[in-house]
Design a protein around this motif. Sequence first.
Motif, PDB file in Angstrom:
ATOM      1  N   UNK A   1     -59.763 -61.275   7.874  1.00 15.32           N
ATOM      2  CA  UNK A   1     -58.956 -59.149   8.005  1.00 15.32           C
ATOM      3  C   UNK A   1     -59.296 -58.861   6.687  1.00 15.32           C
ATOM      4  N   UNK A   2     -59.667 -57.090   6.519  1.00 18.19           N
ATOM      5  CA  UNK A   2     -59.687 -56.574   5.466  1.00 18.19           C
ATOM      6  C   UNK A   2     -58.576 -55.477   5.919  1.00 18.19           C
ATOM      7  N   UNK A   3     -57.591 -55.632   4.182  1.00 18.76           N
ATOM      8  CA  UNK A   3     -56.809 -53.892   4.617  1.00 18.76           C
ATOM      9  C   UNK A   3     -56.945 -53.646   3.520  1.00 18.76           C
ATOM     10  N   UNK A   4     -56.561 -51.871   3.534  1.00 16.61           N
ATOM     11  CA  UNK A   4     -56.847 -50.993   2.380  1.00 16.61           C
ATOM     12  C   UNK A   4     -55.165 -50.764   2.549  1.00 16.61           C
ATOM     13  N   UNK A   5     -54.263 -50.634   1.136  1.00 14.36           N
ATOM     14  CA  UNK A   5     -53.036 -50.112   1.672  1.00 14.36           C
ATOM     15  C   UNK A   5     -53.303 -48.593   0.646  1.00 14.36           C
ATOM     16  N   UNK A   6     -52.269 -47.628   0.979  1.00  9.81           N
ATOM     17  CA  UNK A   6     -52.806 -46.264  -0.412  1.00  9.81           C
ATOM     18  C   UNK A   6     -50.999 -46.242  -0.802  1.00  9.81           C
ATOM     19  N   UNK A   7     -51.541 -46.160  -2.269  1.00  6.00           N
ATOM     20  CA  UNK A   7     -50.334 -45.809  -2.945  1.00  6.00           C
ATOM     21  C   UNK A   7     -50.588 -44.460  -3.328  1.00  6.00           C
ATOM     22  N   UNK A   8     -49.110 -43.758  -2.518  1.00  6.38           N
ATOM     23  CA  UNK A   8     -49.894 -41.724  -3.710  1.00  6.38           C
ATOM     24  C   UNK A   8     -48.675 -41.707  -3.967  1.00  6.38           C
ATOM     25  N   UNK A   9     -48.944 -39.875  -4.356  1.00  7.85           N
ATOM     26  CA  UNK A   9     -48.104 -39.522  -5.070  1.00  7.85           C
ATOM     27  C   UNK A   9     -47.608 -40.018  -6.593  1.00  7.85           C
ATOM     28  N   UNK A  10     -48.835 -40.499  -6.738  1.00  9.15           N
ATOM     29  CA  UNK A  10     -48.561 -41.110  -8.003  1.00  9.15           C
ATOM     30  C   UNK A  10     -48.698 -39.672  -8.767  1.00  9.15           C
ATOM     31  N   UNK A  11     -47.783 -40.515 -10.178  1.00  6.74           N
ATOM     32  CA  UNK A  11     -48.133 -39.579 -11.853  1.00  6.74           C
ATOM     33  C   UNK A  11     -49.279 -39.808 -12.541  1.00  6.74           C
ATOM     34  N   UNK A  12     -49.215 -41.106 -12.620  1.00  4.57           N
ATOM     35  CA  UNK A  12     -50.037 -42.255 -13.491  1.00  4.57           C
ATOM     36  C   UNK A  12     -50.857 -43.056 -12.808  1.00  4.57           C
ATOM     37  N   UNK A  13     -52.223 -43.289 -12.878  1.00  8.68           N
ATOM     38  CA  UNK A  13     -52.968 -44.740 -12.053  1.00  8.68           C
ATOM     39  C   UNK A  13     -53.604 -45.127 -13.325  1.00  8.68           C
ATOM     40  N   UNK A  14     -52.854 -46.116 -13.655  1.00  6.24           N
ATOM     41  CA  UNK A  14     -53.592 -46.846 -14.254  1.00  6.24           C
ATOM     42  C   UNK A  14     -55.395 -48.122 -14.124  1.00  6.24           C
ATOM     43  N   UNK A  15     -55.313 -48.466 -13.323  1.00  8.41           N
ATOM     44  CA  UNK A  15     -56.285 -48.897 -12.531  1.00  8.41           C
ATOM     45  C   UNK A  15     -57.833 -47.770 -12.447  1.00  8.41           C
TER      46      UNK A  15
END
Length: 147
Positions: free
Chosen positions: A1-15
């Motif tokens: 089973x695939x899952x997606x995690x959301x990381x929100x309100x980020x100041x900076x994104x490195x990916x």
Amino acid sequence: MKYTVRYAHLAQVFVKPWQALKEGDLIGIMGNTGQSYGAHLHIDCVRGRQTKKYTLSEIESGKYISEPKQLNYFIDEKLFGSKPVITTPYCDYDYQRLFRKLHFGYDVIPSSADWHIRWNRSKIGSVSAILDDPEGYGNCVYITFEA
Ligand SMILES: [Zn+2]
């Protein structure tokens, strides 16, 4: 089973989109972008490979993982490199009263001054989307993995 995690309100994104992540890799820096009243990380998870904003219909159709599973899966010391403190729990009552909507996810902050957010699963993650949602979750990173 695939899952997606959301990381929100980020100041900076490195990916970057499609980037593979191994445990400990940096995702971004905790921030206050979007509809947010102070620097924190909003973290939530749905089933499947998600590349867009979750909709109410997805929530109502039961795609959201139940609360204890979210807690066990995504909130541990490896997230910030220190113990996370939960500031707004899943379906928090006070949040519902204040904003007249349910809080499907967790708001967390690190217990140390290190705001770097890391991929905290032993499974390889893949960046499925990076979105800027100024009216909502701000700078968001979506990471899909198989479990
Ligand atoms: Zn939140």
